[in-house]
Scaffold this active site. Structure first.
Site, PDB file in Angstrom:
ATOM      1  N   ASP A  15      40.556  46.247  -0.034  1.00 32.43           N
ATOM      2  CA  ASP A  15      41.627  47.235   0.138  1.00 32.43           C
ATOM      3  C   ASP A  15      41.917  48.012  -1.144  1.00 32.43           C
ATOM      4  O   ASP A  15      43.065  48.338  -1.438  1.00 32.43           O
ATOM      5  CB  ASP A  15      42.917  46.559   0.648  1.00 32.43           C
ATOM      6  CG  ASP A  15      42.639  45.685   1.849  1.00 32.43           C
ATOM      7  OD1 ASP A  15      41.957  46.155   2.765  1.00 32.43           O
ATOM      8  OD2 ASP A  15      43.085  44.522   1.857  1.00 32.43           O
ATOM      9  N   LYS A  18      38.645  52.241  -1.021  1.00 31.71           N
ATOM     10  CA  LYS A  18      37.247  52.696  -1.073  1.00 31.71           C
ATOM     11  C   LYS A  18      36.998  53.893  -0.179  1.00 31.71           C
ATOM     12  O   LYS A  18      36.205  54.759  -0.500  1.00 31.71           O
ATOM     13  CB  LYS A  18      36.293  51.569  -0.648  1.00 31.71           C
ATOM     14  CG  LYS A  18      36.124  50.492  -1.682  1.00 31.71           C
ATOM     15  CD  LYS A  18      35.100  49.473  -1.244  1.00 31.71           C
ATOM     16  CE  LYS A  18      35.591  48.500  -0.214  1.00 31.71           C
ATOM     17  NZ  LYS A  18      36.590  47.533  -0.603  1.00 31.71           N
ATOM     18  N   GLY A  42      38.088  47.584   6.731  1.00 32.48           N
ATOM     19  CA  GLY A  42      38.843  48.682   7.322  1.00 32.48           C
ATOM     20  C   GLY A  42      39.045  49.772   6.295  1.00 32.48           C
ATOM     21  O   GLY A  42      39.637  49.532   5.256  1.00 32.48           O
ATOM     22  N   HIS A  43      38.468  50.920   6.544  1.00 31.70           N
ATOM     23  CA  HIS A  43      38.657  52.043   5.632  1.00 31.70           C
ATOM     24  C   HIS A  43      39.517  53.083   6.338  1.00 31.70           C
ATOM     25  O   HIS A  43      39.246  53.415   7.484  1.00 31.70           O
ATOM     26  CB  HIS A  43      37.325  52.737   5.318  1.00 31.70           C
ATOM     27  CG  HIS A  43      36.375  51.886   4.552  1.00 31.70           C
ATOM     28  ND1 HIS A  43      36.785  50.966   3.631  1.00 31.70           N
ATOM     29  CD2 HIS A  43      35.026  51.850   4.546  1.00 31.70           C
ATOM     30  CE1 HIS A  43      35.710  50.389   3.095  1.00 31.70           C
ATOM     31  NE2 HIS A  43      34.636  50.903   3.643  1.00 31.70           N
ATOM     32  N   GLN A 228      35.075  44.694   1.805  1.00 30.48           N
ATOM     33  CA  GLN A 228      35.898  43.690   1.111  1.00 30.48           C
ATOM     34  C   GLN A 228      35.920  43.936  -0.412  1.00 30.48           C
ATOM     35  O   GLN A 228      35.717  45.054  -0.853  1.00 30.48           O
ATOM     36  CB  GLN A 228      35.401  42.261   1.411  1.00 30.48           C
ATOM     37  CG  GLN A 228      35.597  41.835   2.861  1.00 30.48           C
ATOM     38  CD  GLN A 228      34.568  42.415   3.794  1.00 30.48           C
ATOM     39  OE1 GLN A 228      33.377  42.386   3.505  1.00 30.48           O
ATOM     40  NE2 GLN A 228      34.998  42.937   4.912  1.00 30.48           N
TER      41      GLN A 228
HETATM   42  P1  IMP Z   1      37.055  36.884   7.138  1.00 30.74           P
HETATM   43  O1  IMP Z   1      36.192  37.856   6.407  1.00 30.74           O
HETATM   44  O2  IMP Z   1      37.700  37.473   8.371  1.00 30.74           O
HETATM   45  O3  IMP Z   1      36.382  35.586   7.406  1.00 30.74           O
HETATM   46  O4  IMP Z   1      38.287  36.521   6.182  1.00 30.74           O
HETATM   47  C1  IMP Z   1      38.133  35.781   4.984  1.00 30.74           C
HETATM   48  C2  IMP Z   1      39.087  36.289   3.905  1.00 30.74           C
HETATM   49  O5  IMP Z   1      38.700  37.592   3.518  1.00 30.74           O
HETATM   50  C3  IMP Z   1      40.541  36.400   4.357  1.00 30.74           C
HETATM   51  O6  IMP Z   1      41.377  36.114   3.249  1.00 30.74           O
HETATM   52  C4  IMP Z   1      40.675  37.855   4.749  1.00 30.74           C
HETATM   53  O7  IMP Z   1      41.994  38.309   4.664  1.00 30.74           O
HETATM   54  C5  IMP Z   1      39.793  38.492   3.684  1.00 30.74           C
HETATM   55  N1  IMP Z   1      39.225  39.796   4.078  1.00 30.74           N
HETATM   56  C6  IMP Z   1      38.184  40.027   4.892  1.00 30.74           C
HETATM   57  N2  IMP Z   1      37.934  41.342   5.006  1.00 30.74           N
HETATM   58  C7  IMP Z   1      38.820  41.955   4.216  1.00 30.74           C
HETATM   59  C8  IMP Z   1      39.051  43.334   3.879  1.00 30.74           C
HETATM   60  O8  IMP Z   1      38.356  44.259   4.311  1.00 30.74           O
HETATM   61  N3  IMP Z   1      40.080  43.561   3.009  1.00 30.74           N
HETATM   62  C9  IMP Z   1      40.827  42.562   2.488  1.00 30.74           C
HETATM   63  N4  IMP Z   1      40.649  41.272   2.764  1.00 30.74           N
HETATM   64  C10 IMP Z   1      39.659  40.978   3.619  1.00 30.74           C
END
Ligand code: IMP
Length: 434
Positions: A15, A18, A42-43, A228
């Protein structure tokens, strides 16, 4: 290999804003490729006054003439992607086989992955990871397990798909019933539903590695779009509170099917403060009025899940580690305007663990770390219409300069608001960006 590619990655916990930078860079690229993660990303991109929330489709889709690639390292959620495509079509944006290609080797996120993600988190209770519940971890686990994996190429072959779904559902039903007392899934219904998705996606499915390697050989620029943030990397982040893929620039070659030299210039995205969603260590977190201020002013609520983000001061110690790991060439600093109005701003420059100053950063000790802060004066002036570095108030310039000094790399781009126009090109060396 001499190449003019660009890799854009987040250096914190995701977040970092990007979307806006990738969108600006997409204009200068022939290809935009995702290489990690899935619909957990999520962008949000503001283009022509319209807001586009993209989860799986690369941001280059908003630019004519750009070919968008979902690489083999991605976990691909077909219904989410089709919904996103549909949404783009409704708003007059082209998204078809001409400008969107999906790797046949990308893993397909299946209903049992999402089910397991949710059930497993529930079972973990207080020890949960705080995932996005998009089935990311279970899908990557099946990729490594191999015998229970379904790839995007399989979706387009109804016979193969039905066999694999029957076999996997039989196994998962027994597993989920024993572990979670879950209701059985209907293999035939799932196979039929996903075969239909495969039929619709088939024209876009191909060997995307070949495509990107040919583009490189022809000297055409690819922009690799990270998902991420580096501290969520499965190997190098705050394990186990991470996502399940290689999100740093180190993940580009294997996740996109290109040689290491194709990574090109690495642009590291940093937010002017820090946020984190989900559980896990966060030494510079401000669980107080400052954190609340940043959350409200920065609209720090998840694009994918809507969850409130944890907020804190800029952690230069962690960012330096992430920048070194990915060989970052320069930074893009986002959301600087959110810090406006604070009397003082803090930068975390190091950690103390058990009263001792840490010399080398180590994500494994972050849970026990206390931050050492450097305090700088804040600024009160509205900076959202500053068009140049020189137009910024002294204190804001000092903050940017200090970040450059500590991180030993230039801040090439500064973002002072959500619109494309609210971007300051400062010391950038990236061709076509300013
Ligand atoms: P997962 O990727 O859904 O398995 O989540 C694992 C961890 O990564 C959690 O703490 C999520 O909140 C975090 N996470 C996954 N994708 C994002 C993103 O795009 N932005 C921020 N945190 C993310």
């Amino acid at each position: 290999m001499d190449c003019n590619n660009i890799t854009v990655i987040g250096l914190q916990w995701g977040d970092e804003g990007k979307g806006k930078v990738v969108d600006a860079l997409a204009r200068t690229s022939s290809y935009v490729a995702r290489y990690c993660g899935g619909a957990n990303a999520g962008h949000t991109v503001l283009a022509g006054g319209e807001k586009f929330a993209l989860h799986l489709i690369p941001c280059g889709i908003l630019h004519e003439g750009v070919v968008n690639v979902v690489g083999n390292g991605v976990v691909f959620d077909a219904p989410v992607a089709l919904e996103e495509i549909e949404h783009l079509h409704q708003r007059g944006v082209k998204a078809d086989a001409e400008n969107l290609r999906i790797s046949s080797c990308a893993q397909a996120v299946m209903p049992w992955h999402k089910m397991q993600d949710t059930l497993s988190e529930q079972k973990l209770g207080g020890a949960k990871i705080g995932t996005t519940a998009r089935g990311i971890g279970p899908c990557y686990a099946d990729k490594a397990a191999r015998s229970t994996a379904i790839r995007v190429g399989d979706l387009a072959d109804a016979g193969v798909l039905t066999d694999k779904v029957r076999r996997t559902v039989a196994l998962k039903n027994r597993l989920f019933s024993a572990l979670y007392d879950a209701e059985a899934m209907d293999a035939e219904a799932i196979a039929a539903e996903y075969a239909e998705y495969g039929r619709r996606l088939a024209p876009m499915i191909c060997n995307t590695g070949v495509l990107l390697r040919s583009a490189g050989a022809e000297g055409r620029r690819t922009l690799f779009e990270g998902g991420q943030g580096s501290m969520l990397d499965v190997d190098h982040g705050t394990y186990p509170f991470v996502t399940s893929s290689s999100v740093t620039a180190c993940g580009v070659p294997s996740g996109a099917g290109v040689p290491p030299g194709a990574v090109g210039t690495v642009l590291g995205l940093i937010k002017a403060y820090t946020t984190r969603v989900g559980a896990g260590p966060f030494p510079s977190e401000q669980d107080n009025a400052t954190g609340d201020y940043l959350r409200e002013k920065g609209h720090e609520y998840g694009t994918t899940t809507g969850r409130p983000r944890r907020c804190g001061w800029f952690d230069a110690f962690a960012v330096r580690y992430a920048a070194d790991l990915s060989g970052v060439d320069e930074f893009a600093l986002s959301l600087l305007d959110v810090l406006t109005g604070l009397d003082e701003v803090n930068i975390c420059t190091g950690y103390r663990v058990g009263g001792k100053e840490l010399t080398d950063f180590d994500p494994a000790v972050m849970g026990d770390a206390e931050c050492t802060y450097e305090t700088l004066p804040g600024w009160q002036e509205d900076i959202t219409s500053c068009g140049s570095y020189d137009a910024l108030p002294d204190a804001a310039r000092r903050y940017v300069d200090r970040i450059e000094e500590i991180l030993a790399r230039p801040v090439g781009v500064i973002s002072v608001g959500p619109d494309r126009e609210q971007t300051i090109f400062h010391n950038t060396t990236i061709e076509g960006l300013d």
